[in-house]
Design a protein around this motif. Structure first.
Motif, PDB file in Angstrom:
ATOM      1  N   LEU A   1       0.839  -1.191   0.000  1.00 48.66           N
ATOM      2  CA  LEU A   1       0.000   0.000   0.000  1.00 48.66           C
ATOM      3  C   LEU A   1       0.879   1.247   0.000  1.00 48.66           C
ATOM      4  O   LEU A   1       1.828   1.333   0.780  1.00 48.66           O
ATOM      5  CB  LEU A   1      -0.897   0.041   1.237  1.00 48.66           C
ATOM      6  CG  LEU A   1      -2.083  -0.899   1.282  1.00 48.66           C
ATOM      7  CD1 LEU A   1      -2.851  -0.710   2.586  1.00 48.66           C
ATOM      8  CD2 LEU A   1      -2.998  -0.690   0.097  1.00 48.66           C
TER       9      LEU A   1
ATOM     10  N   ASP B   1      -2.733   4.982  -2.495  1.00 50.44           N
ATOM     11  CA  ASP B   1      -3.875   4.157  -2.084  1.00 50.44           C
ATOM     12  C   ASP B   1      -4.668   4.841  -0.979  1.00 50.44           C
ATOM     13  O   ASP B   1      -5.832   4.522  -0.755  1.00 50.44           O
ATOM     14  CB  ASP B   1      -3.381   2.790  -1.591  1.00 50.44           C
ATOM     15  CG  ASP B   1      -2.700   2.014  -2.692  1.00 50.44           C
ATOM     16  OD1 ASP B   1      -3.327   1.816  -3.756  1.00 50.44           O
ATOM     17  OD2 ASP B   1      -1.530   1.625  -2.513  1.00 50.44           O
TER      18      ASP B   1
ATOM     19  N   LYS C   1     -11.157   8.299  -2.378  1.00 52.33           N
ATOM     20  CA  LYS C   1      -9.796   8.065  -1.879  1.00 52.33           C
ATOM     21  C   LYS C   1      -9.849   7.978  -0.357  1.00 52.33           C
ATOM     22  O   LYS C   1     -10.283   8.907   0.312  1.00 52.33           O
ATOM     23  CB  LYS C   1      -8.874   9.215  -2.297  1.00 52.33           C
ATOM     24  CG  LYS C   1      -7.436   9.103  -1.832  1.00 52.33           C
ATOM     25  CD  LYS C   1      -6.657   8.075  -2.598  1.00 52.33           C
ATOM     26  CE  LYS C   1      -6.588   8.414  -4.073  1.00 52.33           C
ATOM     27  NZ  LYS C   1      -5.800   7.480  -4.862  1.00 52.33           N
TER      28      LYS C   1
END
Length: 176
Positions: free
Chosen positions: A2, A70, A103
């Motif tokens: 991530l 991410d 997001k």
């Protein structure tokens, strides 16, 4: 892996918010990379006439970094009961982009007194369609000098709190 982007809303050299963001980057759990965005002070003032092909390089760098991440972590001081202009300007560059839509984002704070900015920032980010993580990490650093800040952030309990917060945020990201 991530990729999490971290932004401090403070431009001060001895910013406690920036110190907290840097400490979070150091405490990234395995499977996560936290990258600190340091271009806030170089962003031109947002002007909708400068979007599209006219988007300034520094704004493009921010938009690309948020798009690639991410998740996003923001640490924000409070100025006159509000969000500092530099951070609001950065968010304005993202408003008409897809970078913010859904997001995952987490707020962290270096002061227990930043309640107005905290609420305002959460409202701005929800309006922009960020998926705001509900839990907030707060490590009280307000009024501390850099050596004290470093000691507080290095304390085992605070390192564990940062590690746990990042793990929980990573799970939030993965669950989306």
């Amino acid at each position: 892996m991530l990729n999490i982007l971290a932004i401090s809303g403070s431009l001060r050299a001895a910013s406690t918010n920036s110190a907290l963001i840097a400490a979070l980057a150091r405490e990234a759990p395995s499977g996560c990379r936290v990258t600190v965005h340091d271009g806030l002070g170089r962003l031109p003032i947002f002007n909708p006439d400068d979007e599209g092909e006219r988007t300034p390089l520094e704004a493009s760098k921010l938009i690309d970094a948020v798009s690639r991440a991410d998740g996003l972590i923001v640490s924000c001081p409070e100025y006159a009961h509000g969000v500092p202009g530099g951070l609001k300007n950065a968010l304005d560059w993202l408003v008409s982009r897809d970078a913010a839509v859904a997001k995952p984002a987490m707020l962290v704070h270096a002061s227990p007194r930043s309640l107005f900015a905290r609420a305002a920032l959460a409202e701005i980010m929800r309006t922009m369609s960020f998926a705001l993580y509900d839990d907030v990490l707060e490590i009280a650093l307000l009024g501390r000098k850099p050596p004290e800040v470093a000691g507080i952030l290095a304390a085992p309990a605070n390192r564990q709190a940062m590690h746990d917060a990042l793990n929980a945020f990573a799970e939030f990201i993965r669950s989306r």
